[in-house]
Design an enzyme around this catalytic site. Structure first.
Site, mmCIF file in Angstrom:
data_model
loop_
_atom_site.group_PDB
_atom_site.id
_atom_site.type_symbol
_atom_site.label_atom_id
_atom_site.label_comp_id
_atom_site.label_asym_id
_atom_site.label_seq_id
_atom_site.Cartn_x
_atom_site.Cartn_y
_atom_site.Cartn_z
ATOM 1 N N ASP A 203 -5.345 3.138 -0.308
ATOM 2 C CA ASP A 203 -4.817 1.789 -0.405
ATOM 3 C C ASP A 203 -3.302 1.659 -0.224
ATOM 4 O OD1 ASP A 203 -7.457 1.781 -1.154
ATOM 5 O OD2 ASP A 203 -7.204 0.164 -2.605
ATOM 6 N N HIS B 95 -6.920 0.377 -9.318
ATOM 7 C CA HIS B 95 -7.932 -0.596 -8.944
ATOM 8 C C HIS B 95 -9.300 0.019 -9.210
ATOM 9 C CE1 HIS B 95 -5.121 -3.142 -6.208
ATOM 10 N NE2 HIS B 95 -5.226 -3.672 -7.405
ATOM 11 N N HIS C 30 1.244 -0.489 -2.009
ATOM 12 C CA HIS C 30 0.062 -1.310 -2.237
ATOM 13 C C HIS C 30 0.467 -2.443 -3.180
ATOM 14 C CE1 HIS C 30 -4.086 -2.272 -2.024
ATOM 15 N NE2 HIS C 30 -4.438 -1.827 -3.208
ATOM 16 N N HIS D 22 -13.214 4.395 3.048
ATOM 17 C CA HIS D 22 -12.825 3.176 2.325
ATOM 18 C C HIS D 22 -13.027 1.951 3.217
ATOM 19 C CE1 HIS D 22 -10.226 0.349 0.044
ATOM 20 N NE2 HIS D 22 -10.516 1.118 -0.988
ATOM 21 N N ASP E 225 -12.272 0.286 -7.908
ATOM 22 C CA ASP E 225 -13.062 1.103 -6.987
ATOM 23 C C ASP E 225 -12.508 2.510 -6.841
ATOM 24 O OD1 ASP E 225 -10.954 -0.395 -5.770
ATOM 25 O OD2 ASP E 225 -11.719 0.058 -3.779
ATOM 26 N N HIS E 226 -11.366 2.782 -7.471
ATOM 27 C CA HIS E 226 -10.759 4.114 -7.402
ATOM 28 C C HIS E 226 -10.725 4.825 -8.756
ATOM 29 C CE1 HIS E 226 -9.115 3.604 -3.268
ATOM 30 N NE2 HIS E 226 -9.247 2.330 -3.608
#
Length: 304
Positions: free
Chosen positions: A208, A65, A141, A266, A67-68
């Site tokens: 996550d 994802h 996740h 996070h 944001d990672h």
């Protein structure tokens, strides 16, 4: 400054805010540097934090994802610009190999970094270092996700009074530690006679995921647990829907697993007051709770 510390580069979740960058965490572990989940803007955050591209030995992605992982191109470009010495090891879920390829070659640049890719296909040890063993554990996740755990080998704490009593001194001390016994005069001295067991330190990184067995496996006995707490418990239904954790769940995991330092991060941008995360986790866990902020430096607790 501790030689084992977490340098926090970003603490936001899906969207960055005025005060929180996308994810990014550098673990300094003696002479080893592990960069976890560099989100967009990580290269600039490294500059603010005084982190050099040469500090990174392992690049560890939990999942793909944005944001990672969207900071990967900038970090790799910075490594080239700074002429990083030696190999950099990249770990990521194998199912996202195409994503990693696109991130690595997102633009034209002089790709001079000796980047060695190690796609993860299953749980288990993924790297051996003198400072410890790096393991990956599958989480739950919406896409393939792995958490990471760094484990220092167990060792021994030498007892000076027992060394003196048994006559072990000088080079014999090192030989005793390596071989387990040494002959002094007419007798054999065993390591157990002059030392006590010293548990190795443990670091765990959980991003996550919903609550699952993998979370507990990673957190077990950790001296420091860095864990997502995207939601507060009032939004537990949302957390379950999107497969994330709440601060209360993070606190319960830390309590059940004997964690020493719990680092929450996070955070969803929907919450304005970070103290609520602290209060919620602390209600379940009576150890050290850190609500991470960008550019924090959190020392790994001293040995037990």
């Amino acid at each position: 400054m501790s030689n084992r510390e977490l340098v926090v580069l970003g603490t936001a979740s899906q969207a960055p805010t005025r005060t929180r960058n996308h994810n990014g965490y550098l673990l300094r572990w003696d002479g080893l540097g592990l960069l976890f989940d560099p989100g967009e803007g990580t290269q600039r955050q490294m500059t603010f934090a005084g982190v050099s591209a040469n500090d990174v030995d392992h690049l560890c992605l939990t999942h793909f994802h944005g944001d990672h992982c969207l900071g990967v191109p900038g970090v790799l470009h910075r490594m080239t610009t700074d002429r990083v010495r030696g190999a950099v090891h990249a770990h990521y879920p194998a199912s996202g190999a195409t994503f990693f390829h696109h991130l690595r070659y997102a633009s034209a640049y002089d790709d001079s970094v000796r980047l060695e890719e190690h796609p993860i296909t299953r749980d288990g040890v993924i790297a051996h270092e003198a400072a410890g063993t790096l393991r990956a554990v599958r989480l739950e996740h919406r896409i393939d996700t792995f958490g990471y755990r760094l484990e220092e080998p167990d060792g021994h704490r030498m007892l000076p009074e027992e060394l003196a009593r048994t006559g072990v001194r000088g080079p014999d001390i090192g030989r005793l530690q390596r071989e387990g016994s040494v002959v002094v005069g007419d007798r054999t001295v065993e390591l157990a006679q002059v030392s006590r067991p010293r548990p190795g330190q443990r670091f765990a990184f959980v991003m996550d995921t919903r609550l699952c067995d993998g979370v507990f496996e990673l957190a077990d006995g950790a001296d420091m647990l860095v864990i997502e707490s995207t939601f507060l418990d009032q939004d537990a239904t949302l957390a379950e829907r999107y497969r994330h954790l709440t601060a209360a769940q993070a606190g319960r995991v830390a309590a059940a697993c004997g964690v020493r330092c719990l680092v929450l991060t996070h955070f969803s941008q929907r919450y304005a007051d970070p103290r609520r995360f602290q209060e919620e986790a602390a209600a379940a866990f009576d150890g050290q709770v850190v609500v991470a902020a960008d550019l924090d430096r959190v020392p790994v607790p001293p040995r037990r």
